[in-house]
Scaffold this active site. Structure first.
Site, short mmCIF file in Angstrom:
data_model
loop_
_atom_site.label_atom_id
_atom_site.label_comp_id
_atom_site.label_asym_id
_atom_site.label_seq_id
_atom_site.Cartn_x
_atom_site.Cartn_y
_atom_site.Cartn_z
CE1 TYR A 57 40.07 35.13 36.17
CE2 TYR A 57 41.15 33.89 37.89
CZ TYR A 57 41.11 34.98 37.04
OH TYR A 57 42.13 35.90 37.09
CG HIS A 117 39.37 40.86 38.50
ND1 HIS A 117 38.61 39.74 38.31
CD2 HIS A 117 40.45 40.71 37.69
CE1 HIS A 117 39.19 38.96 37.41
NE2 HIS A 117 40.32 39.54 37.03
#
Ligand code: SF4
Ligand code: SF4
Length: 370
Positions: A57, A117
């Site tokens: 991110y 993830h």
């Protein structure tokens, strides 16, 4: 603030989690640190106790920012979630290296909730199982580096079930869900399946990449003005007993304040049959008008041809509501490369959690706006 238990973890989490992937930014797109720290702390002061970040991110800077936000006593009030990125794991030892790097970036001794993830069939078989990463995660738990193990998910329902059934120590999972995408990926059936196995379920993309916050006019008309479109979208999820919490990627102070107010009213069974029928009707309108199911996550960027892929898709989707001529004018006035610049390299498609056939769609767009 309302709180719910996260499955087998036993953690009591605020029904609103702070997603740290859309933090406030400066003109150069770097994180506006002062503002980001301030709004995260305001959320925590208002009862939010779950921060969700991840290795990629904000180009790897979100974890560092979260570490800064949690100084001055905020770490003790908050559970941190971050994620193991399977795409950087090329051997078993990479798991430890990556985890240590994340602990360093976050500037903490342990991570409360560690997720694999964006699992799909390929990553599950060819990374997680291939390199015995579940054993690695258990060892990291025994060493005190992580407290709870889960996964986030982007694939079909059968794959979701096989991942859940493939490991009996999952404590929680994270799926995308909203009132439009009830049959997409894990969907409602996946939500029910995970909850039936005792897993906590964290919801991401409750607003379909922000689209449900500012819905097109025809969809907005179908939704009662009694609540904002955002509150309806959140309530659809909080209404369900299987939902533990939802994540919202909050990028400004007003969003934080609005969302905290909505969360203060969250309750299981809060929606009437009439409310649910209204949202079903809105879904039908969306399903018959949206062309590409892009959530604007930007995982597909950068494109070697310089195409801002989600922007091109946004304009293409506009054509279903505003008409091809109006959308075409907007398309032709773009200052960044358009669909015809696509090199068909398909680099973007490997990264797209929505499995959009991006390069084929680029060809459709060229034809549509010819
Ligand atoms: S397939 Fe097209 S849109 Fe995708 S990365 Fe390659 S050039 Fe860009
Ligand atoms: S095309 Fe896929 S990866 Fe790119 S922004 Fe849209 S949903 Fe995300």
């Amino acid at each position: 603030m309302n709180y719910r238990k996260l499955g087998k973890t036993g953690l009591e989490l605020s029904v609103l989690g702070f997603g740290c992937m859309r933090l406030p930014t400066l003109a150069d797109k770097s994180i506006n640190e002062k503002e980001a720290v301030s709004i995260i702390r305001e959320a925590i002061d208002s009862g939010v106790n779950y921060l969700d970040t991840a290795f990629p991110y904000h180009d790897g800077n979100s974890e560092i920012l979260v570490g800064k936000a949690l100084k001055d006593g905020y770490r003790e009030k908050t559970y941190i979630a971050t994620k193991c990125p399977p795409w950087v794991i090329k051997c078993a030892d990479d798991f430890d290296k990556t985890l240590d790097e994340q602990l360093h970036k976050l500037n903490v001794d342990y991570i409360d909730c560690y997720l694999f993830h964006a699992l799909d069939k390929n990553r599950w078989n060819n990374v997680i199982l291939k390199y015995n990463l579940l054993e690695k995660a258990e060892k990291a738990m025994a060493d005190g580096k992580i407290r709870h193990i889960g996964f986030s998910f982007h694939d079909d329902l059968d794959t979701f079930k096989s991942i859940i059934d493939g490991y009996d120590k999952w404590e929680f999972c994270q799926i995308q869900l909203n009132y439009i995408g009830i049959n997409h990926q894990a969907g409602i059936k996946g939500l029910e399946y995970a909850a039936s196995k005792g897993l906590g379920v964290i919801i991401m993309e409750p607003l379909l990449g922000g689209k449900l916050a500012n819905p097109p006019a025809n969809l907005k008309k179908a939704i009662s003005p009694e609540k904002t479109p955002v509150e309806w979208a959140f309530d659809f999820l909080w209404n369900r007993p299987e939902v533990s919490i939802l994540l919202s990627g909050m990028g400004n102070r007003q969003q934080v304040r609005d969302n905290i107010e909505y969360a203060s009213r969250a309750a299981v069974g809060m929606l009437s049959e009439e409310n649910l029928a209204m949202l079903e009707k809105a879904k039908h309108i969306y399903d018959t008008t949206a062309i590409v199911g892009c959530t604007k996550c930007e995982y597909c960027l950068p494109c070697p041809a310089g195409i801002i892929i989600p922007k091109v898709f946004e304009i293409y989707n506009m054509s279903a509501v505003a008409g091809v001529i109006a959308a075409g004018e907007k398309y032709k006035s773009m200052t960044t490369p358009r669909a015809d610049a696509c090199l068909t390299c398909r680099k973007c498609e490997a990264q797209c959690p929505q499995a959009i056939k991006i390069s084929d769609t680029m060809k459709d767009i060229v034809k549509a706006f010819a």
